[in-house]
Design a protein around this motif. Structure first.
Motif, mmCIF file in Angstrom:
data_model
loop_
_atom_site.group_PDB
_atom_site.id
_atom_site.type_symbol
_atom_site.label_atom_id
_atom_site.label_comp_id
_atom_site.label_asym_id
_atom_site.label_seq_id
_atom_site.Cartn_x
_atom_site.Cartn_y
_atom_site.Cartn_z
ATOM 1 N N UNK A 153 -3.340 7.184 -7.292
ATOM 2 C CA UNK A 153 -2.871 7.918 -6.114
ATOM 3 C C UNK A 153 -2.725 7.001 -4.911
ATOM 4 N N UNK A 154 -3.751 6.203 -4.631
ATOM 5 C CA UNK A 154 -3.702 5.373 -3.431
ATOM 6 C C UNK A 154 -2.743 4.200 -3.584
ATOM 7 N N UNK A 155 -2.583 3.692 -4.806
ATOM 8 C CA UNK A 155 -1.605 2.618 -4.978
ATOM 9 C C UNK A 155 -0.195 3.132 -4.732
ATOM 10 N N UNK A 156 0.131 4.301 -5.286
ATOM 11 C CA UNK A 156 1.493 4.812 -5.129
ATOM 12 C C UNK A 156 1.742 5.242 -3.685
ATOM 13 N N UNK A 157 0.688 5.689 -2.985
ATOM 14 C CA UNK A 157 0.813 6.021 -1.564
ATOM 15 C C UNK A 157 1.039 4.750 -0.750
ATOM 16 N N UNK A 158 0.312 3.693 -1.090
ATOM 17 C CA UNK A 158 0.492 2.406 -0.415
ATOM 18 C C UNK A 158 1.889 1.849 -0.663
ATOM 19 N N UNK A 159 2.393 2.016 -1.885
ATOM 20 C CA UNK A 159 3.757 1.558 -2.187
ATOM 21 C C UNK A 159 4.772 2.243 -1.272
ATOM 22 N N UNK A 160 4.546 3.515 -0.980
ATOM 23 C CA UNK A 160 5.441 4.211 -0.054
ATOM 24 C C UNK A 160 5.301 3.641 1.351
ATOM 25 N N UNK A 161 4.073 3.431 1.788
ATOM 26 C CA UNK A 161 3.827 2.876 3.118
ATOM 27 C C UNK A 161 4.512 1.521 3.287
ATOM 28 N N UNK A 162 4.516 0.723 2.208
ATOM 29 C CA UNK A 162 5.113 -0.614 2.254
ATOM 30 C C UNK A 162 6.623 -0.606 2.038
ATOM 31 N N UNK A 163 7.183 0.567 1.767
ATOM 32 C CA UNK A 163 8.627 0.660 1.587
ATOM 33 C C UNK A 163 9.106 0.323 0.188
ATOM 34 N N UNK A 164 8.191 0.275 -0.797
ATOM 35 C CA UNK A 164 8.593 -0.005 -2.173
ATOM 36 C C UNK A 164 9.325 1.192 -2.769
ATOM 37 N N UNK A 165 8.962 2.396 -2.359
ATOM 38 C CA UNK A 165 9.681 3.597 -2.789
ATOM 39 C C UNK A 165 9.680 4.619 -1.660
ATOM 40 N N UNK B 1 5.436 22.201 -6.144
ATOM 41 C CA UNK B 1 6.866 21.983 -6.365
ATOM 42 C C UNK B 1 7.687 22.269 -5.113
ATOM 43 N N UNK B 2 7.231 23.219 -4.303
ATOM 44 C CA UNK B 2 7.931 23.502 -3.043
ATOM 45 C C UNK B 2 7.882 22.282 -2.124
ATOM 46 N N UNK B 3 6.694 21.691 -1.980
ATOM 47 C CA UNK B 3 6.562 20.519 -1.105
ATOM 48 C C UNK B 3 7.280 19.315 -1.698
ATOM 49 N N UNK B 4 7.265 19.220 -3.002
ATOM 50 C CA UNK B 4 7.956 18.124 -3.678
ATOM 51 C C UNK B 4 9.469 18.228 -3.460
ATOM 52 N N UNK B 5 10.006 19.434 -3.631
ATOM 53 C CA UNK B 5 11.455 19.629 -3.506
ATOM 54 C C UNK B 5 11.943 19.493 -2.068
ATOM 55 N N UNK B 6 11.063 19.747 -1.101
ATOM 56 C CA UNK B 6 11.463 19.713 0.313
ATOM 57 C C UNK B 6 10.859 18.528 1.070
ATOM 58 N N UNK B 7 10.404 17.542 0.333
ATOM 59 C CA UNK B 7 9.719 16.390 0.930
ATOM 60 C C UNK B 7 10.657 15.588 1.828
ATOM 61 N N UNK B 8 10.158 15.219 2.997
ATOM 62 C CA UNK B 8 10.899 14.355 3.914
ATOM 63 C C UNK B 8 10.106 13.064 4.093
ATOM 64 N N UNK B 9 10.766 11.939 3.902
ATOM 65 C CA UNK B 9 10.096 10.647 4.021
ATOM 66 C C UNK B 9 9.682 10.430 5.472
ATOM 67 N N UNK B 10 8.396 10.187 5.733
ATOM 68 C CA UNK B 10 7.949 9.993 7.120
ATOM 69 C C UNK B 10 8.579 8.758 7.756
ATOM 70 N N UNK B 11 8.827 8.836 9.042
ATOM 71 C CA UNK B 11 9.309 7.671 9.781
ATOM 72 C C UNK B 11 8.130 6.751 10.079
ATOM 73 N N UNK B 12 8.441 5.498 10.382
ATOM 74 C CA UNK B 12 7.395 4.577 10.799
ATOM 75 C C UNK B 12 6.749 3.793 9.678
ATOM 76 N N UNK B 13 7.253 3.955 8.430
ATOM 77 C CA UNK B 13 6.717 3.134 7.348
ATOM 78 C C UNK B 13 7.196 1.696 7.524
ATOM 79 N N UNK B 14 6.543 0.762 6.842
ATOM 80 C CA UNK B 14 6.916 -0.643 6.973
ATOM 81 C C UNK B 14 8.298 -0.873 6.369
ATOM 82 N N UNK B 15 9.180 -1.480 7.135
ATOM 83 C CA UNK B 15 10.547 -1.734 6.679
ATOM 84 C C UNK B 15 10.604 -3.115 6.029
ATOM 85 N N UNK B 16 10.091 -3.199 4.801
ATOM 86 C CA UNK B 16 9.999 -4.469 4.094
ATOM 87 C C UNK B 16 11.008 -4.521 2.951
#
Length: 223
Positions: free
Chosen positions: A144-156, A203-218
């Motif tokens: 969980x925390x690795x995939x969350x970190x990957x999002x923070x770093x802009x990997x996905x 599934x509702x939150x998954x289908x309507x997910x918005x990528x947060x602004x301010x993540x690392x642009x790497x």
């Protein structure tokens, strides 16, 4: 033959049932709901505990399931049906009996054997279009925390949903908020991880997910 899934979701969860029967019941409900929407499952390849519950629920509806498991675990996890039933009974009766066995069975979708844990996580991450974490132990938290970190770093930029069954993750949610208040996680990055209390809300939150602004642009060209 299974149809091509509309969406493929990676689910992280325990290979034990845990002490509360609601964990298994909600895992099964989530799997059934995913199958009703033709949402496929990619996961760690086990067939006991919560892993087995959600995999069987999705696969039994003839929906796509892909388990990815390291070679080192196969000899321990490939059991006969009698042994599978015995292990499942042990796990239901006592969490302390869990020794990590997650036997393989063809009725749980297709299985890919890989060389190591890192390859397993990389392939799950590449195939999945969203991530959900249900109750589990150290392995689930690490994923969980690795995939969350990957999002923070802009990997996905994929959704990350915490399925908080019966308040299982309440203290973890408090920890994340404390980290925000202490200045270790930004307010925006704290929104990467969305919390849901029911399969429908997942599934509702998954289908309507918005990528947060301010993540690392790497740039991660080799990921």
């Amino acid at each position: 033959m299974t149809a091509t899934p509309t969406k493929t979701i990676c689910v992280f969860c325990g290979s034990s049932f845990g002490s509360n029967p609601d964990f298994a019941a909600e895992a099964t409900k989530l799997g059934q709901l995913m199958a009703s929407k033709n949402y496929g499952l990619v996961y760690g390849g086990g067939t006991t505990g919560l892993m087995g519950c959600i995999a069987k629920a999705v696969a039994s509806n003839n929906t796509y399931v892909h388990g990815i498991i390291p070679d080192a675990l196969v000899s321990k996890e490939r059991k006969s049906k009698d042994e599978i039933e015995k292990i499942n009974d042990q796990l239901k009766n006592s969490v302390e009996n869990h020794k990590g066995e997650t036997p393989l069975d063809d009725s749980y979708g297709k299985t890919t054997i890989v060389s190591d844990m890192h390859t397993r996580k990389r392939l799950m991450g590449q195939e999945a279009e969203a991530f959900v974490a249900m109750p589990g132990g150290f392995g689930t938290l690490e994923e969980l925390f690795e995939i969350t970190t990957w999002s923070q770093l802009g990997i996905h930029q994929k959704p990350v949903i915490l399925f908080n069954i019966n308040g299982f993750y309440d203290e973890l949610i408090i920890f994340v908020q404390k980290s925000i208040e202490a200045g270790f996680i930004s307010e925006n990055n704290g929104k990467i991880l969305q919390v849901a209390a029911t399969p429908e809300e997942v599934l509702e939150k998954l289908d309507n997910y918005k990528v947060p602004e301010g993540r690392f642009n790497l740039s991660w060209k080799n990921q």
